[in-house]
Scaffold this active site. Structure first.
Site, PDB file in Angstrom:
ATOM      1  N   GLU A 142       5.581 -12.685   7.395  1.00  0.00           N
ATOM      2  CA  GLU A 142       4.036 -13.257   7.284  1.00  0.00           C
ATOM      3  C   GLU A 142       3.005 -12.492   8.225  1.00  0.00           C
ATOM      4  OE1 GLU A 142       4.575 -17.534   7.895  1.00  0.00           O
ATOM      5  OE2 GLU A 142       5.138 -17.915   5.901  1.00  0.00           O
ATOM      6  N   CYS A 150      -5.663  -7.691  22.105  1.00  0.00           N
ATOM      7  CA  CYS A 150      -5.406  -6.505  23.273  1.00  0.00           C
ATOM      8  C   CYS A 150      -6.534  -5.487  23.624  1.00  0.00           C
ATOM      9  CB  CYS A 150      -4.075  -6.217  23.007  1.00  0.00           C
ATOM     10  SG  CYS A 150      -3.787  -4.802  22.042  1.00  0.00           S
ATOM     11  N   GLU A 300      10.134 -17.602   0.261  1.00  0.00           N
ATOM     12  CA  GLU A 300      10.543 -18.927   0.828  1.00  0.00           C
ATOM     13  C   GLU A 300      10.320 -20.089  -0.061  1.00  0.00           C
ATOM     14  OE1 GLU A 300       9.276 -19.207   4.812  1.00  0.00           O
ATOM     15  OE2 GLU A 300       9.828 -16.952   5.207  1.00  0.00           O
TER      16      GLU A 300
END
Ligand code: GAL
Ligand code: ZN
Length: 646
Positions: A142, A150, A300
């Site tokens: 995913e 960052c 899934e």
């Protein structure tokens, strides 16, 4: 059709693997997904690779006639690695480093992550290319779910901006940074949107670029991983699993360099409290198929009650396990892999249920799954057949981003707009593709582009040409609002589309949760909500007018002739019934055949190929349904899928 399960050998004792693999084989499981979170076991310390455990599992599945899709484990770098190179850990929008333990703790752009990820992926590919039952690869997990804030990402962002704008003056101008004295005097002043990511106070022009660049970085990370695997296994089948969560704007780009698109499918099991979402699944399935305009995989699939970070939801009702998997077939899935074989008894996801509960005793859901496996085998003749559609709905990644950044009115959502228009065509038993706004639309008869908010000149041109040459175009409110920088275009709406639709907006009323009414020329009235464009026709004719508010009598929906095609403009957000009414008119004008009178939430799609045409009829309700289709009586149990070969 192929059924599989997600399995985590690293969570279970080996003797359990044995009985699990045997039971999978007996049940008819053909593929397992392994290892996408298993880095700490595959490389327990720096450079020490230990694939023994995974080898054993892969061999065990081979012995049981089961194929493997291997995950690259980059979603979860091991602790030793994060300690050695803390720059690997991503930073959240609060400016704080994300902790290890919630997974997805990796910044795509970090050079150390790339180095270590590259190394383990290379090792895995080199090693597992010799295992004949390792037949496909899933990259990370995913990938679109996270954005990193960052310093490394920010440096990359500045470089991206320099390439895009050349000079700070150009950037300041494009962003309108003079507002609130936001002009940059140096590139170093450009930072990530800490603390404000989910607020609407930040400059929308700056924010859309931030999201665009983040998407590009994800794509680069996908390419980076795929290249390594391909350098060892040139014909590898590579995919990644999309979840269509917040940042999934670019679903087409996400899969453009991969072999097959894959999606994590968790349809709602709460059909009463989640009424609107019942229809979401078919739209998302048409979207994942639309990514490559090819058949896809479910990586899934709903297996039991979801829950863990959120309260648990209802258990899939009898028929749902089979019904939702076959619904995926109906929309072009050829492989459906269930998440997960066993419910975890450890870790944060112990209440996200698999096919087998904590007790280990196979129960109702498992037996339904077993039936599905058997029935899937009987669908061999349909494997590989495809859906062909005359209708396309365009999804604009930039409009998706821009609407998330600036919700227009209470209740308004871009994806809901897409789903509403999609559902209206589904009501007539038609195949519908949801495709990227830049996809090739030649070959379609009707192209709908709901709320095409951020303008891309190539899309504008494409839609004009499509209509000129006889196609039907459907646009809706909030089209042509923004330029490519996400700033407002200073023309009467729908600006660049005015000539196409032959009408313009004199004023609009964001009515939010209030209701207004529209009346079609045949006198039928429907509720509308959220948004009302008050229209004036240029060359168009009125299809429906407002029936309430101070603009009663003004056009709300129009149709125009453009070249040899027709263009519709729907200036409001309707109820389901309103879209059905409008879409019927659109279908009639376009001369497309369709089915009328389908019961609510019964879907029909058609797959063709291998010399057969198969119609899938799915009852997505808890009720028995009976109706007539082409003169024949059809009866469906709750969640039943009937497949009629023609
Ligand atoms: C998905 C994810 C899986 C698992 C599942 C259920 O989003 O890819 O690893 O977390 O949700 O929670
Ligand atoms: Zn980062």
């Amino acid at each position: 059709m192929r059924i599989g399960v997600d399995y985590y050998p690293e969570h279970w004792d080996k003797d359990m693997w044995q009985s699990d693999a045997r039971l999978m084989n007996q049940t008819g499981v053909k593929i397992v997904r392994l290892a996408e979170f298993a880095w700490c076991r595959l490389e327990p310390s720096d450079g020490l690779f230990d694939f023994g455990l995974l080898d054993e599992a892969v061999r065990l599945f081979a012995d049981n006639g089961i194929d493997v899709i291997l995950g690259t484990p980059t979603n979860c770098p091991p602790r030793w690695l994060c300690e050695k190179h803390p720059s690997i850990l991503p930073v959240g929008d609060n400016g704080k480093t994300n902790p290890i333990g919630i997974r997805a703790h990796r910044c795509y752009n970090d050079t150390k992550l790339r180095e270590y990820a590259g190394r383990i992926i290379a090792r895995l590919a080199e090693h597992y290319r010799d295992f004949p039952n390792v037949t496909a690869w899933q990259l990370d997990n995913e990938l679109e779910a996270n954005i990193c804030f960052c310093d490394t990402c920010n440096k990359k962002h500045r470089e991206w901006l320099k390439r895009k704008y050349g000079t700070l003056e150009a950037l300041n101008k494009a962003y309108g940074n003079v507002v609130w004295s936001g002009e940059y005097q140096s590139w170093e002043q450009i930072g990530p949107p800490y603390g404000g990511y989910n607020t609407t106070w930040l400059n929308p022009a700056y924010m859309i670029d931030f999201e665009r660049r983040a998407t590009e970085d994800m794509l680069e990370f996908i390419q980076f991983q795929a290249d390594i695997i391909r350098s060892y296994i040139p014909n590898a089948i590579i995919t990644t699993n999309a979840c269509f969560c917040n940042h999934t704007s670019d679903f087409t780009a996400m899969f453009s360099e991969l072999d097959v698109a894959a999606y994590d499918n968790y349809p709602t099991a709460c059909l009463t409290s989640d009424y609107e979402n019942i229809t979401s699944t078919s739209a998302f399935l048409d979207m994942v198929r639309g990514a490559k305009r090819k058949n896809f995989w479910i990586m899934e699939e709903l297996s039991g009650m979801p829950g863990c970070w959120a309260p648990m939801q209802r258990t899939p009702a009898p028929g749902m396990i089979k019904g939702y998997a076959k619904q995926a077939f109906a929309h072009g899935a050829d492989t459906v892999i269930f998440f997960r074989w066993r419910t975890a008894n450890i870790g944060a996801e112990m209440h996200w249920h698999g096919l087998i509960d904590h007790s280990g005793v196979p129960g109702r859901r498992f037996y339904e799954f077993a039936e599905l496996c058997k029935e899937a085998e009987e669908l061999k003749d349909i494997q590989g057949s495809e859906l062909h559609s005359d209708i396309a709905i365009l999804y604009s990644p930039d409009s998706g981003r821009a609407f998330r950044l600036q919700p227009q009115t209470d209740g308004f959502s871009y994806i809901e707009q897409i789903k509403a228009v999609h559902q209206a065509f589904v009501r007539y038993g038609l195949n519908v593709d949801i495709i990227d706004e830049h996809a090739d639309i030649s070959g379609y008869k009707i192209v709908c582009a709901p709320a095409l908010y951020v303008t891309d000149n190539s899309t504008v041109k494409m839609l004009h040409e499509f209509a000129e040459s006889g196609g039907t175009v459907v646009l809706t409110a909030r089209s042509g609002v923004k330029d490519e920088n996400n700033n407002c275009i200073m023309e009467q709406l729908p600006t660049v589309y005015r000539g196409l639709v032959g009408c313009h907006v004199t004023e609009y009323d964001p009515i939010g949760r209030d209701k207004a009414k529209v009346r079609f020329t045949d006198g039928k009235e429907y509720d509308c909500k959220q948004w009302c464009d008050i229209l004036e026709t240029d060359t168009a004719e009125t299809v429906a007018s407002y029936e309430s508010e101070f603009y009663a009598g003004k056009p709300a929906i129009t149709v125009n002739s453009c070249g040899s095609g027709k263009t519709f403009y729907i200036g409001t957000v309707g109820t389901r019934r309103m879209y059905e009414k409008a879409v019927k008119q659109i279908l009639d004008i376009s001369g497309l055949a369709y089915t009328e009178g389908l019961p609510e939430n019964v879907e029909i799609t058609t797959r063709t190929g291998n010399g057969i045409t198969a119609r899938f009829i799915f009852n997505n309700t808890t009720l028995k349904r009976s109706f007539e289709l082409d003169g024949k009586a059809i009866q469906l149990d709750p969640f039943e899928v009937k497949i009629i070969r023609m």
